[in-house]
Design an enzyme around this catalytic site. Structure first.
Site, mmCIF file in Angstrom:
data_model
loop_
_atom_site.group_PDB
_atom_site.id
_atom_site.type_symbol
_atom_site.label_atom_id
_atom_site.label_comp_id
_atom_site.label_asym_id
_atom_site.label_seq_id
_atom_site.Cartn_x
_atom_site.Cartn_y
_atom_site.Cartn_z
ATOM 1 N N SER A 82 -5.237 -4.652 6.734
ATOM 2 C CA SER A 82 -6.233 -4.360 5.518
ATOM 3 C C SER A 82 -5.803 -5.258 4.284
ATOM 4 C CB SER A 82 -6.386 -2.993 4.998
ATOM 5 O OG SER A 82 -6.724 -2.869 3.682
ATOM 6 N N TYR B 253 -0.402 3.614 1.700
ATOM 7 C CA TYR B 253 -1.116 2.949 2.524
ATOM 8 C C TYR B 253 -0.902 1.298 2.846
ATOM 9 C CZ TYR B 253 -5.730 0.960 4.003
ATOM 10 O OH TYR B 253 -6.742 0.203 5.019
#
Length: 308
Positions: free
Chosen positions: A158, A184
């Site tokens: 990501s 994350y």
């Protein structure tokens, strides 16, 4: 080393990038294949003739998706198998049950910005799910990938990786206050570093690994962040079919033959950057650093060894 560009881009769909590619006789695993871009990734691989296994936690959901994919593609070789990436025993059982060669492994499953949680081993939940579980899966399946010949591993990362490197001295937020976005981010950096080191170690076995940013897609991945948590403009949003395109490109395209250890966005290799970008495309230099990649591999092996 030249930068890889393709005829595809932001708006391309998974079906478009795989058009004309014959995957008959190829075997693929898609983790998290029962939701989001995992469904469309698996559907496209099946549509091109591959045998596809959906590796999922929710077997009922997996069976429903497998049936739908078989119906829509006409390919009956779509199966499900249980896999909990936070449980080393579950990963080991999946690996032990696998028989024969493996040609495509799409490490697609993931969690995003979830509340603080740790596994039984004490691992931070996002790092355990997004990286460690996939690391254990891929290394466990190394023999099957080597037997596949010219096998590919696809690591779904990501642009969020730009928020943090892997903080090796405190991966599990033992000393730092827990921050869901930093957790994350380091897990997504780990996804890129895995591709770098896996290619270095396994290229001689014909195995390459690449990482990617799928784009901003509204799926169940965002369930913990609310409507405003993504900070993405409407013109940056993709459909699920578009979001699966880069994963499918890395898994299937002849343009990527022999190419590994790189990070892609919008179906092209991304620029290495030293500061965060606002366009969701760049890859942080620390995420493709060879020394960081080697260190992460060693740390990951040690963590899994300690887990028994």
């Amino acid at each position: 080393m030249s930068t890889i560009t393709t005829p595809f881009g932001f708006s391309s769909t998974a079906a478009e990038v795989a058009a004309g590619i014959d995957l008959t006789g190829r075997r693929a695993i898609v983790t998290g294949g029962a939701s989001g871009i995992g469904v469309e990734t698996a559907r496209t691989l099946a549509d091109r003739g591959a045998e596809v296994v959906l590796a999922v936690r929710d077997m009922a959901a997996g069976e429903r998706v497998a049936k739908d994919i078989a119906t829509t593609t006409g390919n009956q070789a779509v199966h499900t198998a249980p896999l909990d990436l936070t449980d080393p025993a579950s990963v080991s059982a999946f690996v032990a049950a696998w028989q024969g060669p493996l040609h495509i492994l799409v490490n697609n499953a993931g969690v995003m910005a979830c509340p603080e949680r740790h596994t039984r081993q004490g691992w931070e939940w996002q790092f355990a799910t997004n990286h460690l579980g996939h690391f254990a899966l891929a290394t466990g399946l190394h023999g099957a990938l080597a037997a596949g010949g010219a096998a590919r591993v696809v690591s779904v990362s990501s642009s969020g990786h730009q928020r943090s490197p892997v903080v090796f001295d405190d991966i599990d937020f033992t000393f730092r206050p827990y921050d869901p976005w930093l957790a994350y981010a380091q897990s997504k950096t780990a996804n890129v570093l895995f591709a770098v080191e896996a290619t270095r170690r396994w290229a001689a076995d014909g195995i390459t690994a690449n990482a990617l940013m799928p784009g901003a897609i509204r799926t169940n991945l965002q369930r913990h962040i609310g409507d405003g948590g993504g900070r993405v403009r409407p013109d940056q949003m993709k459909s699920v079919e578009q979001g699966a395109a880069t994963s499918v490109l890395l898994a299937t395209s002849p343009l990527l033959d022999g190419v590994g250890g790189r990070y892609f966005a919008d179906c092209d290799e991304a620029e290495v950057v030293d500061r965060p970008t606002g366009n969701l495309r760049g890859v942080a230099r620390y995420a493709v650093d060879a020394d960081n990649a080697r260190r992460l591999w060693t740390v990951s092996e040690a963590l899994l060894a300690d887990a028994g």
